[in-house]
Design a protein around this motif. Sequence first.
Motif, PDB file in Angstrom:
ATOM      1  N   ILE A 138       2.352 -26.734  35.197  1.00 45.48           N
ATOM      2  CA  ILE A 138       2.999 -27.399  36.330  1.00 45.48           C
ATOM      3  C   ILE A 138       3.912 -26.455  37.093  1.00 45.48           C
ATOM      4  O   ILE A 138       4.088 -26.581  38.303  1.00 45.48           O
ATOM      5  N   PHE A 139       4.482 -25.454  36.420  1.00 44.01           N
ATOM      6  CA  PHE A 139       5.399 -24.556  37.130  1.00 44.01           C
ATOM      7  C   PHE A 139       4.666 -23.737  38.174  1.00 44.01           C
ATOM      8  O   PHE A 139       5.248 -23.341  39.192  1.00 44.01           O
ATOM      9  N   VAL A 140       3.362 -23.489  37.960  1.00 43.36           N
ATOM     10  CA  VAL A 140       2.585 -22.758  38.962  1.00 43.36           C
ATOM     11  C   VAL A 140       2.394 -23.632  40.197  1.00 43.36           C
ATOM     12  O   VAL A 140       2.496 -23.165  41.341  1.00 43.36           O
ATOM     13  N   ALA A 141       2.129 -24.929  39.960  1.00 48.45           N
ATOM     14  CA  ALA A 141       1.991 -25.861  41.074  1.00 48.45           C
ATOM     15  C   ALA A 141       3.310 -26.008  41.827  1.00 48.45           C
ATOM     16  O   ALA A 141       3.339 -26.057  43.056  1.00 48.45           O
ATOM     17  N   LEU A 142       4.409 -26.071  41.072  1.00 48.55           N
ATOM     18  CA  LEU A 142       5.724 -26.171  41.708  1.00 48.55           C
ATOM     19  C   LEU A 142       6.042 -24.911  42.508  1.00 48.55           C
ATOM     20  O   LEU A 142       6.745 -24.969  43.526  1.00 48.55           O
ATOM     21  N   LEU A 143       5.526 -23.783  42.063  1.00 53.51           N
ATOM     22  CA  LEU A 143       5.743 -22.531  42.781  1.00 53.51           C
ATOM     23  C   LEU A 143       5.174 -22.610  44.190  1.00 53.51           C
ATOM     24  O   LEU A 143       5.759 -22.080  45.142  1.00 53.51           O
ATOM     25  N   ALA A 144       4.040 -23.276  44.330  1.00 52.25           N
ATOM     26  CA  ALA A 144       3.450 -23.473  45.662  1.00 52.25           C
ATOM     27  C   ALA A 144       4.395 -24.277  46.539  1.00 52.25           C
ATOM     28  O   ALA A 144       4.610 -23.944  47.716  1.00 52.25           O
TER      29      ALA A 144
ATOM     30  N   ILE B 137       7.664 -24.570  46.177  1.00 52.73           N
ATOM     31  CA  ILE B 137       8.864 -23.778  46.452  1.00 52.73           C
ATOM     32  C   ILE B 137       8.592 -22.796  47.586  1.00 52.73           C
ATOM     33  O   ILE B 137       9.414 -22.629  48.503  1.00 52.73           O
ATOM     34  N   GLY B 138       7.429 -22.130  47.532  1.00 49.46           N
ATOM     35  CA  GLY B 138       7.070 -21.193  48.587  1.00 49.46           C
ATOM     36  C   GLY B 138       6.994 -21.873  49.943  1.00 49.46           C
ATOM     37  O   GLY B 138       7.509 -21.354  50.944  1.00 49.46           O
ATOM     38  N   LEU B 139       6.369 -23.058  49.991  1.00 49.57           N
ATOM     39  CA  LEU B 139       6.248 -23.792  51.250  1.00 49.57           C
ATOM     40  C   LEU B 139       7.613 -24.272  51.735  1.00 49.57           C
ATOM     41  O   LEU B 139       7.909 -24.219  52.938  1.00 49.57           O
ATOM     42  N   SER B 140       8.452 -24.736  50.814  1.00 48.10           N
ATOM     43  CA  SER B 140       9.784 -25.219  51.185  1.00 48.10           C
ATOM     44  C   SER B 140      10.628 -24.106  51.797  1.00 48.10           C
ATOM     45  O   SER B 140      11.309 -24.302  52.814  1.00 48.10           O
ATOM     46  N   ILE B 141      10.598 -22.934  51.178  1.00 52.69           N
ATOM     47  CA  ILE B 141      11.365 -21.805  51.705  1.00 52.69           C
ATOM     48  C   ILE B 141      10.831 -21.388  53.071  1.00 52.69           C
ATOM     49  O   ILE B 141      11.594 -21.143  54.013  1.00 52.69           O
ATOM     50  N   SER B 142       9.507 -21.326  53.187  1.00 49.00           N
ATOM     51  CA  SER B 142       8.892 -20.906  54.446  1.00 49.00           C
ATOM     52  C   SER B 142       9.260 -21.841  55.598  1.00 49.00           C
ATOM     53  O   SER B 142       9.760 -21.402  56.647  1.00 49.00           O
ATOM     54  N   LEU B 143       9.039 -23.131  55.411  1.00 49.22           N
ATOM     55  CA  LEU B 143       9.307 -24.095  56.484  1.00 49.22           C
ATOM     56  C   LEU B 143      10.802 -24.300  56.687  1.00 49.22           C
ATOM     57  O   LEU B 143      11.249 -24.570  57.809  1.00 49.22           O
TER      58      LEU B 143
ATOM     59  N   ASN C 180       4.990 -18.516  53.075  1.00 50.17           N
ATOM     60  CA  ASN C 180       3.854 -19.358  53.441  1.00 50.17           C
ATOM     61  C   ASN C 180       2.563 -18.810  52.838  1.00 50.17           C
ATOM     62  O   ASN C 180       1.702 -19.575  52.380  1.00 50.17           O
ATOM     63  N   LEU C 181       2.441 -17.486  52.815  1.00 52.69           N
ATOM     64  CA  LEU C 181       1.256 -16.866  52.214  1.00 52.69           C
ATOM     65  C   LEU C 181       1.188 -17.147  50.716  1.00 52.69           C
ATOM     66  O   LEU C 181       0.092 -17.256  50.153  1.00 52.69           O
ATOM     67  N   LEU C 182       2.342 -17.260  50.066  1.00 54.80           N
ATOM     68  CA  LEU C 182       2.367 -17.611  48.646  1.00 54.80           C
ATOM     69  C   LEU C 182       1.738 -18.983  48.437  1.00 54.80           C
ATOM     70  O   LEU C 182       0.907 -19.168  47.537  1.00 54.80           O
TER      71      LEU C 182
ATOM     72  N   PHE D  19       4.955 -30.975  50.017  1.00 60.66           N
ATOM     73  CA  PHE D  19       5.626 -31.506  51.207  1.00 60.66           C
ATOM     74  C   PHE D  19       6.769 -32.450  50.844  1.00 60.66           C
ATOM     75  O   PHE D  19       7.711 -32.613  51.637  1.00 60.66           O
ATOM     76  N   VAL D  20       6.704 -33.073  49.676  1.00 67.51           N
ATOM     77  CA  VAL D  20       7.867 -33.827  49.190  1.00 67.51           C
ATOM     78  C   VAL D  20       9.039 -32.870  48.980  1.00 67.51           C
ATOM     79  O   VAL D  20      10.183 -33.158  49.370  1.00 67.51           O
ATOM     80  N   MET D  21       8.759 -31.701  48.407  1.00 65.50           N
ATOM     81  CA  MET D  21       9.798 -30.698  48.185  1.00 65.50           C
ATOM     82  C   MET D  21      10.344 -30.169  49.514  1.00 65.50           C
ATOM     83  O   MET D  21      11.541 -29.934  49.660  1.00 65.50           O
ATOM     84  N   VAL D  22       9.458 -29.998  50.503  1.00 69.55           N
ATOM     85  CA  VAL D  22       9.898 -29.564  51.838  1.00 69.55           C
ATOM     86  C   VAL D  22      10.839 -30.600  52.443  1.00 69.55           C
ATOM     87  O   VAL D  22      11.884 -30.256  53.023  1.00 69.55           O
ATOM     88  N   THR D  23      10.481 -31.874  52.308  1.00 66.64           N
ATOM     89  CA  THR D  23      11.314 -32.952  52.845  1.00 66.64           C
ATOM     90  C   THR D  23      12.671 -32.980  52.157  1.00 66.64           C
ATOM     91  O   THR D  23      13.715 -33.138  52.819  1.00 66.64           O
TER      92      THR D  23
END
Length: 230
Positions: free
Chosen positions: A10-16, A18-24, A60-62, A88-92
């Motif tokens: 799950i931490f690999v999925a969460l990494l995605a 986190i990467g999207l949250s930081i990017s956006l 975002n590339l991550l 996207f929940v994490m981004v929100t």
Amino acid sequence: MLHYLDEYPIFVALLAGIGLSISLGMETLSWTVRSLADAGQMGHFISRTNVFLYGARIFNLLFVMLISFFIDSGMGAKNILFIIGLSFVMVTIFHGPLTFSKKLETDVSKAIGLLLGVSAAEGINYNICQPSVRLAYFTALSTAVFTAGLSVPYVLASWFPEYRMTMSTISQIINSIGTVLLLFLVDPLMYRMMDKGALNSSISSYVKGRFMGYGIGAIILVFISLIVAQ
């Protein structure tokens, strides 16, 4: 919910996510930093925040790399859908504190500005807030379209892996629609406010629009993933 991610830790999925949250999040903050400038500083602020903005693409590339890896490794569509929805929940959630606390938004923007080598203009009352319904609405609309552009093609590619390259062009089509909305609806309002020196008092509407757009996208993606999982 962990059974959705039984193929990968799950931490690999969460990494995605986190990467999207930081990017956006960096994309949003690039504009809040610009809102700290006065007319004489604007060019300097824009040049510095452009560096910050392009740095967001690394994260975002991550996200893109991890989702692509999951698809190429044969992960099912429901898992891909859930991971993207979770991202996207994490981004929100990332945008939440910035949306509901003007002081936090200002403090974070000032700190980032100092890291970029720019200082907030003196004499600006950062507590003044003049909401712009049009800016919030148009920003939410363009953000929702970009959310679709980041999610729909990957979900379709996981359903139809033999057409992965075709699905990648769908992302470009959707993002081009979002870009048109951004260029014709959002940017003119932002730059007009910038010229009038009113960007800081209305920047919260932009942040709220981003929060709403990502929130709507997250709710839809998670809802669909729960239906598909049944």
